[in-house]
Each structure stands twice: as C-alpha cells, then as structure tokens.
Design a protein around this motif. Structure first.
Motif, short mmCIF file in Angstrom:
data_model
loop_
_atom_site.label_atom_id
_atom_site.label_comp_id
_atom_site.label_asym_id
_atom_site.label_seq_id
_atom_site.Cartn_x
_atom_site.Cartn_y
_atom_site.Cartn_z
N ALA A 24 0.82 -1.20 0.00
CA ALA A 24 0.00 0.00 0.00
C ALA A 24 0.86 1.26 0.00
CB ALA A 24 -0.91 0.01 1.22
N HIS A 25 0.28 2.33 -0.51
CA HIS A 25 0.89 3.66 -0.46
C HIS A 25 0.14 4.48 0.58
CE1 HIS A 25 2.70 7.42 -1.64
NE2 HIS A 25 1.51 7.95 -1.84
N VAL A 26 0.86 4.99 1.58
CA VAL A 26 0.24 5.74 2.66
C VAL A 26 -0.12 7.14 2.18
CG1 VAL A 26 0.53 6.67 4.99
CG2 VAL A 26 1.49 4.42 4.40
N LEU A 27 -1.40 7.49 2.28
CA LEU A 27 -1.88 8.81 1.86
C LEU A 27 -1.89 9.80 3.02
CD1 LEU A 27 -4.95 7.75 -0.30
CD2 LEU A 27 -2.69 8.41 -1.12
N ASN A 28 -2.23 9.29 4.21
CA ASN A 28 -2.40 10.19 5.36
C ASN A 28 -2.18 9.42 6.64
OD1 ASN A 28 -4.58 11.27 7.53
ND2 ASN A 28 -3.67 12.98 6.40
N VAL A 29 -1.57 10.07 7.63
CA VAL A 29 -1.37 9.47 8.95
C VAL A 29 -1.95 10.41 10.00
CG1 VAL A 29 0.30 8.65 10.66
CG2 VAL A 29 0.74 8.30 8.22
N SER A 46 -3.77 6.15 19.60
CA SER A 46 -4.50 5.76 18.39
C SER A 46 -3.72 6.21 17.17
CB SER A 46 -5.89 6.39 18.34
OG SER A 46 -6.73 5.88 19.34
N VAL A 47 -3.78 5.40 16.11
CA VAL A 47 -3.17 5.75 14.83
C VAL A 47 -4.10 5.28 13.72
CG1 VAL A 47 -1.19 5.50 13.30
CG2 VAL A 47 -0.84 5.47 15.78
N THR A 48 -4.29 6.11 12.71
CA THR A 48 -5.08 5.74 11.53
C THR A 48 -4.28 6.08 10.28
OG1 THR A 48 -7.20 6.12 12.64
CG2 THR A 48 -7.19 6.12 10.23
N LEU A 49 -4.15 5.12 9.38
CA LEU A 49 -3.51 5.31 8.09
C LEU A 49 -4.54 5.14 6.99
CD1 LEU A 49 -0.91 4.82 9.81
CD2 LEU A 49 -0.01 3.53 7.86
N LEU A 50 -4.64 6.14 6.11
CA LEU A 50 -5.41 5.98 4.87
C LEU A 50 -4.42 5.58 3.79
CD1 LEU A 50 -7.83 9.05 4.95
CD2 LEU A 50 -8.27 6.70 5.67
N VAL A 51 -4.74 4.53 3.06
CA VAL A 51 -3.79 4.00 2.08
C VAL A 51 -4.47 3.78 0.75
CG1 VAL A 51 -2.30 2.91 3.80
CG2 VAL A 51 -4.22 1.63 2.86
N SER A 52 -3.67 3.79 -0.31
CA SER A 52 -4.17 3.53 -1.65
C SER A 52 -3.25 2.55 -2.34
CB SER A 52 -4.26 4.83 -2.46
OG SER A 52 -2.97 5.34 -2.71
N GLU A 53 -3.59 2.19 -3.55
CA GLU A 53 -2.80 1.23 -4.30
C GLU A 53 -1.36 1.71 -4.44
OE1 GLU A 53 -2.68 -0.71 -8.80
OE2 GLU A 53 -4.47 0.31 -8.06
N GLY A 54 -0.42 0.80 -4.19
CA GLY A 54 0.99 1.12 -4.30
C GLY A 54 1.64 0.31 -5.40
N SER A 78 -8.29 1.88 1.05
CA SER A 78 -8.24 1.06 2.25
C SER A 78 -7.76 1.87 3.44
CB SER A 78 -7.32 -0.15 2.03
OG SER A 78 -7.70 -0.86 0.88
N HIS A 79 -7.84 1.25 4.63
CA HIS A 79 -7.35 1.93 5.83
C HIS A 79 -6.82 0.91 6.82
CE1 HIS A 79 -11.51 0.89 7.07
NE2 HIS A 79 -10.96 0.75 8.27
N ILE A 80 -5.93 1.38 7.69
CA ILE A 80 -5.36 0.58 8.76
C ILE A 80 -5.41 1.41 10.03
CG2 ILE A 80 -3.38 -0.80 9.49
CD1 ILE A 80 -2.32 -0.60 6.60
N THR A 81 -5.93 0.84 11.12
CA THR A 81 -6.06 1.60 12.36
C THR A 81 -5.59 0.77 13.55
OG1 THR A 81 -8.32 0.86 12.84
CG2 THR A 81 -8.08 2.83 11.47
N VAL A 82 -5.17 1.45 14.61
CA VAL A 82 -4.84 0.79 15.87
C VAL A 82 -5.27 1.70 17.02
CG1 VAL A 82 -2.48 1.74 15.88
CG2 VAL A 82 -3.02 -0.27 17.26
N HIS A 83 -5.81 1.08 18.06
CA HIS A 83 -6.16 1.78 19.30
C HIS A 83 -5.67 0.92 20.47
CE1 HIS A 83 -8.82 4.39 16.96
NE2 HIS A 83 -9.32 3.30 16.41
N THR A 84 -5.12 1.57 21.50
CA THR A 84 -4.63 0.82 22.66
C THR A 84 -5.44 1.20 23.90
OG1 THR A 84 -2.97 2.47 23.33
CG2 THR A 84 -2.31 0.81 21.68
N TYR A 85 -5.55 0.21 24.81
CA TYR A 85 -6.38 0.38 26.01
C TYR A 85 -5.67 -0.22 27.23
CZ TYR A 85 -9.92 0.97 22.36
OH TYR A 85 -10.61 1.37 21.25
N PRO A 86 -4.75 0.50 27.87
CA PRO A 86 -4.18 0.03 29.13
C PRO A 86 -5.19 0.23 30.26
CG PRO A 86 -2.78 1.68 28.04
CD PRO A 86 -4.13 1.74 27.40
N GLU A 87 -5.32 -0.74 31.16
CA GLU A 87 -6.25 -0.60 32.27
C GLU A 87 -5.86 -1.56 33.38
OE1 GLU A 87 -9.16 -2.80 33.28
OE2 GLU A 87 -7.95 -4.35 32.35
#
Length: 273
Positions: free
Chosen positions: A66-71, A82-90, A118-127
C-alpha cells in the motif's frame, strides 16, 4: 473458491469486495501495589506509543503493497494511543502466482501485494482491576482492504509485533463484485480457517479455537498461550521473592483473567472482591 490463472474470472469493473481483519491482543500483568500499576501503565505507554504504532502500521502497509496517503496519530492522557492510516494502491514489486494460498504472510522485507481505497487503524487500552492487582493492555488493529488481496497476509507480522498472551482474530469478506455477465461473486478466494495464515512456530505456543460461519464468509479464531510461567506476569521482580502461598494465589488470579478474556465471560473463582 480459489481460481487458477486459466480459470480467472473477468470482472465488470473494479473488484468491490471488502476484506477486513480485526486483530485484538491482550497482555496481562500482576501489579500488587498502586506504584506497580502506574509503572506498568507507563511502561506500556512508552512501548506502544503513537510513534511506534505508526511504524508498525507502516510496515503492514508495505507488506500488502500500500501507499500511505495520510497518517493521524495521538497519544492520550492519562494513557493509550491511536493511529489511523489511509492508504491507496501502491507499486507492485512482486506478485506471487497464487496470491490467496492459505499460508503465513511475509514479514516487512517482502512487498508482494497491492490494494486500493483502504485503511489501517490501531487503538490501545491500558487498564487495571481496582482490587485484585491485575493490569491488562489491549491493542485493537483493523486492516481493511478493497480489491483482490487479503489483509491476512499481514497477520504473521502483526502477531510478532506484540508480546501477547491472548489473541482474538476476526476476518470477514463483505459486499460483492460482478463478472462481465452481471453474476455476483461474494468471495474470490478459498479459505477454511484463519489458522492457515499463522506460522507453525506461533501455533505451537498457543491453544486455538475457531468459530466460523462459512456461508457468511465470517471467520473467527481465539488464541491463548499454552505454557504458564508466573515470572512472565510479575512486574519488576520474580516469584523467588514470594512465599509459596502468595505464588499460588497470584497464579490463580492471572490464569482466571486469561480464561475470562479467552472465553469472553466472567467466572466465579471464589476470589474476595
């Protein structure tokens, strides 16, 4: 059904199938005091801050071509990120003959696939538990691709990127695409289990169960570490510093936490609340 090059169906326009991978990992730790709990949360926030998570997701994008369009990334107060990546064809470096063969995907040094919209995301939850000294860290990662490829090719790398006790994995193919005659295709590759995309060396250390709904193209796998060593769940010291009765009690609490997460329900183990 997996198609050979000779059987490849000619589509009417773009492949509109959406393939979504949800990867949830849990790290468990026994933190006896408030200071231990705070130190553990701080450690997790440092280990899995937004910058490192961004690098992990960028590696995932490279694996699937993938080619990362936005972070967009954010470290939260008091904890989490949290991190979100918007991606397109690479660009495609190499295209395998059988892109959908059920096998563990590559690590970041192999870029073998492409995707679009497409998109790729991550969220973390320490508790942490308010009474029982149990702290947990959860990371949720979603990889959603549109087109011919499957995000399952990134699963190998994702599992190796986190030190995890429990893993839950969901994979679903949604929507449909059409051939040139208008016939709908609701899946374009053969799959029997998510486990087929997990390397043997990883499967050997986890107990795994599947809950699959094949007619709906929904696949679910849970993983829990087989071997239990209490030293891996103590923060800042080892069990040699504990009395035998305390070792037994802490081990029971940690195992209870793991079982409840793995089976998705609260269990009464007789602990004092």
């Amino acid at each position: 059904m997996k198609l050979t090059p000779e059987q490849r169906v000619t589509l009417h326009g773009f492949n509109n199938l959406t393939k979504s991978l949800s990867f949830n990992m849990y790290d468990i730790c026994y933190t006896k005091t408030r200071d231990e709990r705070e130190a553990y949360i701080q450690y997790i926030d440092e280990q899995y801050n937004a910058e490192r998570l961004t690098n992990i997701l960028k590696a995932v994008s490279e694996i699937i071509g993938a080619h990362v369009l936005n972070v967009a990334k954010q470290d939260y107060v008091p904890q989490g990120a949290s991190v979100t990546l918007l991606v397109s064809e690479g660009p495609v470096v190499e295209v395998p003959t059988e892109s959908f063969e059920e096998s563990p995907g590559p690590l970041p040094d192999n870029v073998v696939l492409q995707l679009d919209k497409s998109h790729i995301t991550v969220h973390t939850y320490p508790e942490y538990h308010p009474d029982e000294g149990i702290s947990t860290f959860r990371a949720d990662i979603d990889v959603s691709t549109c087109g011919e490829i499957s995000p399952l090719k990134a699963l190998n790398y994702l599992i190796r990127s986190f030190d995890t006790d429990i893993i839950t994995i969901d994979y679903r193919v949604r929507g449909f695409t059409r051939d040139i005659n208008g016939h709908k295709l609701f899946i374009d590759h053969e799959i029997s289990s998510i486990q087929n995309y997990i390397p043997d060396d990883i499967k050997n250390v986890y107990d795994m169960i599947d809950v699959n709904i094949y007619q709906e193209n929904i696949f679910h796998t849970k993983c829990k570490l087989k071997e239990f060593d209490l030293n891996n769940y103590l923060f800042g010291y080892t069990k040699e510093k504990l009395e035998a009765e305390e070792i037994e009690d802490i081990a029971a609490r940690v195992k209870s936490e793991m079982d409840e997460i793995f089976y998705g329900k609260n269990m009464n183990h007789g602990f004092i609340q």
